[in-house]
Write a protein that holds these residues in place. Sequence first.
Motif, PDB file in Angstrom:
ATOM      1  N   ILE A 119       0.841  -1.205   0.000  1.00 45.73           N
ATOM      2  CA  ILE A 119       0.000   0.000   0.000  1.00 45.73           C
ATOM      3  C   ILE A 119       0.871   1.248   0.000  1.00 45.73           C
ATOM      4  CG2 ILE A 119      -1.616   1.357   1.390  1.00 45.73           C
ATOM      5  CD1 ILE A 119      -2.800  -1.333   2.322  1.00 45.73           C
ATOM      6  N   THR A 120       1.967   1.209   0.747  1.00 42.05           N
ATOM      7  CA  THR A 120       2.888   2.343   0.807  1.00 42.05           C
ATOM      8  C   THR A 120       3.849   2.361  -0.368  1.00 42.05           C
ATOM      9  OG1 THR A 120       2.792   2.268   3.231  1.00 42.05           O
ATOM     10  CG2 THR A 120       4.600   3.512   2.248  1.00 42.05           C
ATOM     11  N   MET A 121       4.312   1.181  -0.781  1.00 43.77           N
ATOM     12  CA  MET A 121       5.371   1.102  -1.772  1.00 43.77           C
ATOM     13  C   MET A 121       4.875   1.347  -3.203  1.00 43.77           C
ATOM     14  SD  MET A 121       8.153  -1.958  -2.288  1.00 43.77           S
ATOM     15  CE  MET A 121       6.913  -3.142  -2.859  1.00 43.77           C
ATOM     16  N   ALA A 122       3.674   0.866  -3.543  1.00 45.30           N
ATOM     17  CA  ALA A 122       3.193   0.957  -4.931  1.00 45.30           C
ATOM     18  C   ALA A 122       3.099   2.403  -5.433  1.00 45.30           C
ATOM     19  CB  ALA A 122       1.845   0.250  -5.060  1.00 45.30           C
ATOM     20  N   PRO A 123       2.521   3.347  -4.654  1.00 43.46           N
ATOM     21  CA  PRO A 123       2.521   4.738  -5.142  1.00 43.46           C
ATOM     22  C   PRO A 123       3.929   5.311  -5.287  1.00 43.46           C
ATOM     23  CG  PRO A 123       0.911   4.454  -3.386  1.00 43.46           C
ATOM     24  CD  PRO A 123       1.738   3.221  -3.414  1.00 43.46           C
ATOM     25  N   LEU A 124       4.840   4.884  -4.407  1.00 41.21           N
ATOM     26  CA  LEU A 124       6.218   5.359  -4.519  1.00 41.21           C
ATOM     27  C   LEU A 124       6.883   4.822  -5.785  1.00 41.21           C
ATOM     28  CD1 LEU A 124       7.419   5.007  -0.808  1.00 41.21           C
ATOM     29  CD2 LEU A 124       6.695   7.072  -1.999  1.00 41.21           C
ATOM     30  N   LEU A 125       6.586   3.576  -6.130  1.00 48.98           N
ATOM     31  CA  LEU A 125       7.106   3.024  -7.377  1.00 48.98           C
ATOM     32  C   LEU A 125       6.519   3.772  -8.582  1.00 48.98           C
ATOM     33  CD1 LEU A 125       6.962  -0.795  -6.584  1.00 48.98           C
ATOM     34  CD2 LEU A 125       9.015   0.610  -6.811  1.00 48.98           C
ATOM     35  N   GLY A 126       5.243   4.094  -8.495  1.00 51.20           N
ATOM     36  CA  GLY A 126       4.633   4.892  -9.562  1.00 51.20           C
ATOM     37  C   GLY A 126       5.267   6.263  -9.673  1.00 51.20           C
ATOM     38  N   LEU A 127       5.562   6.850  -8.518  1.00 54.61           N
ATOM     39  CA  LEU A 127       6.238   8.144  -8.514  1.00 54.61           C
ATOM     40  C   LEU A 127       7.637   8.031  -9.110  1.00 54.61           C
ATOM     41  CD1 LEU A 127       6.290  11.119  -7.683  1.00 54.61           C
ATOM     42  CD2 LEU A 127       7.075  10.397  -5.413  1.00 54.61           C
ATOM     43  N   LEU A 128       8.320   6.920  -8.819  1.00 56.69           N
ATOM     44  CA  LEU A 128       9.627   6.689  -9.411  1.00 56.69           C
ATOM     45  C   LEU A 128       9.529   6.593 -10.929  1.00 56.69           C
ATOM     46  CD1 LEU A 128      12.641   6.095  -9.048  1.00 56.69           C
ATOM     47  CD2 LEU A 128      12.050   3.666  -8.776  1.00 56.69           C
ATOM     48  N   GLU A 157       4.507   8.067 -20.305  1.00 56.69           N
ATOM     49  CA  GLU A 157       5.094   6.996 -19.489  1.00 56.69           C
ATOM     50  C   GLU A 157       4.970   7.322 -18.016  1.00 56.69           C
ATOM     51  OE1 GLU A 157       9.572   5.462 -18.410  1.00 56.69           O
ATOM     52  OE2 GLU A 157       9.115   5.870 -20.518  1.00 56.69           O
ATOM     53  N   ALA A 158       5.221   8.575 -17.682  1.00 64.76           N
ATOM     54  CA  ALA A 158       5.148   8.990 -16.281  1.00 64.76           C
ATOM     55  C   ALA A 158       3.729   8.842 -15.746  1.00 64.76           C
ATOM     56  CB  ALA A 158       5.616  10.436 -16.148  1.00 64.76           C
ATOM     57  N   LEU A 159       2.738   9.254 -16.519  1.00 64.30           N
ATOM     58  CA  LEU A 159       1.348   9.196 -16.067  1.00 64.30           C
ATOM     59  C   LEU A 159       0.863   7.754 -15.942  1.00 64.30           C
ATOM     60  CD1 LEU A 159      -0.154  12.140 -18.144  1.00 64.30           C
ATOM     61  CD2 LEU A 159       0.523  12.133 -15.743  1.00 64.30           C
ATOM     62  N   ILE A 160       1.241   6.898 -16.883  1.00 59.93           N
ATOM     63  CA  ILE A 160       0.834   5.494 -16.830  1.00 59.93           C
ATOM     64  C   ILE A 160       1.414   4.812 -15.600  1.00 59.93           C
ATOM     65  CG2 ILE A 160       1.085   3.253 -17.965  1.00 59.93           C
ATOM     66  CD1 ILE A 160       0.962   4.749 -20.638  1.00 59.93           C
ATOM     67  N   ALA A 161       2.685   5.052 -15.313  1.00 56.54           N
ATOM     68  CA  ALA A 161       3.314   4.444 -14.137  1.00 56.54           C
ATOM     69  C   ALA A 161       2.648   4.917 -12.852  1.00 56.54           C
ATOM     70  CB  ALA A 161       4.806   4.780 -14.116  1.00 56.54           C
ATOM     71  N   THR A 162       2.336   6.214 -12.777  1.00 56.46           N
ATOM     72  CA  THR A 162       1.680   6.750 -11.584  1.00 56.46           C
ATOM     73  C   THR A 162       0.302   6.137 -11.399  1.00 56.46           C
ATOM     74  OG1 THR A 162       2.846   8.854 -11.829  1.00 56.46           O
ATOM     75  CG2 THR A 162       0.874   8.854 -10.461  1.00 56.46           C
ATOM     76  N   GLY A 165       0.593   2.482 -10.279  1.00 56.81           N
ATOM     77  CA  GLY A 165       0.991   2.391  -8.870  1.00 56.81           C
ATOM     78  C   GLY A 165      -0.163   2.669  -7.935  1.00 56.81           C
ATOM     79  N   LEU A 166      -0.980   3.671  -8.276  1.00 53.99           N
ATOM     80  CA  LEU A 166      -2.143   3.997  -7.448  1.00 53.99           C
ATOM     81  C   LEU A 166      -3.178   2.880  -7.480  1.00 53.99           C
ATOM     82  CD1 LEU A 166      -2.613   7.793  -8.286  1.00 53.99           C
ATOM     83  CD2 LEU A 166      -1.775   6.811  -6.140  1.00 53.99           C
ATOM     84  N   CYS A 167      -3.376   2.282  -8.657  1.00 48.95           N
ATOM     85  CA  CYS A 167      -4.341   1.176  -8.774  1.00 48.95           C
ATOM     86  C   CYS A 167      -3.918  -0.018  -7.923  1.00 48.95           C
ATOM     87  CB  CYS A 167      -4.488   0.769 -10.240  1.00 48.95           C
ATOM     88  SG  CYS A 167      -5.370   1.959 -11.267  1.00 48.95           S
ATOM     89  N   VAL A 168      -2.635  -0.351  -7.981  1.00 50.52           N
ATOM     90  CA  VAL A 168      -2.131  -1.471  -7.171  1.00 50.52           C
ATOM     91  C   VAL A 168      -2.313  -1.171  -5.688  1.00 50.52           C
ATOM     92  CG1 VAL A 168      -0.078  -2.792  -6.537  1.00 50.52           C
ATOM     93  CG2 VAL A 168      -0.490  -2.223  -8.934  1.00 50.52           C
ATOM     94  N   ALA A 169      -2.022   0.062  -5.292  1.00 45.48           N
ATOM     95  CA  ALA A 169      -2.164   0.443  -3.883  1.00 45.48           C
ATOM     96  C   ALA A 169      -3.626   0.391  -3.444  1.00 45.48           C
ATOM     97  CB  ALA A 169      -1.604   1.850  -3.663  1.00 45.48           C
ATOM     98  N   ILE A 170      -4.534   0.828  -4.303  1.00 47.49           N
ATOM     99  CA  ILE A 170      -5.963   0.815  -3.969  1.00 47.49           C
ATOM    100  C   ILE A 170      -6.467  -0.614  -3.799  1.00 47.49           C
ATOM    101  CG2 ILE A 170      -8.272   1.303  -4.888  1.00 47.49           C
ATOM    102  CD1 ILE A 170      -7.044   3.845  -6.152  1.00 47.49           C
TER     103      ILE A 170
END
Length: 210
Positions: A119-128, A157-162, A165-170
Amino acid sequence: MDFIIQGISYWQKGGGIMYVLLLCSIFVITIGVERIVYFARADSGRKFAGEFYHLCAKGRLVDAKNLAIKTKGDLAFLLNISLDRINRKDFDTKIFFEAHSNISLAKFRARLYYLNIIITMAPLLGLLGTISGMISAFSIFNTQENQSSAVTGGIGEALIATATGLCVAIIALTIHSYFIQRVDHIVTDMELSFSAIEIQLQRGNKNEAS
């Protein structure tokens, strides 16, 4: 079919971080399925706890024990053992319930910690992935002229990754919240059932004293 092809296309545009997010999503789903199977086997259910309490409150310990024998799950198993030993002088119900309930709850909570991490890591990976895509886009913009399509692709690419990441976290948050609520219900069921047996012990001690 077109939807799948489009999804694959978006996935490829998301960059290398998408593979890490894919592993995270598979891990989340695997934990969710494993926990569903375990809870279905080990959770005796709120209905059982309510029926057991009412039977004990009416002094129908034999019926309560038969109900525990017929019901699957950790709570029913613990209550069945406690009713077998309830008349033994060397049997301390409080110590027994505290020790075994903690072991049981630890098994119910197993692997939920990993969901909390994702939950914490997925948005950070998306941000990365966002940062990586933006760096790539603006690096091309600075070194080459008339490369607006490359810049747009990097931002995409940046928007898709973000978004991924949010979808995985949700998804992880939804599964984690569901099982945490189930654990809270199990704790309540244990307290209700254990209190029923404690009440019967108190009644028995009063009858012996009188």
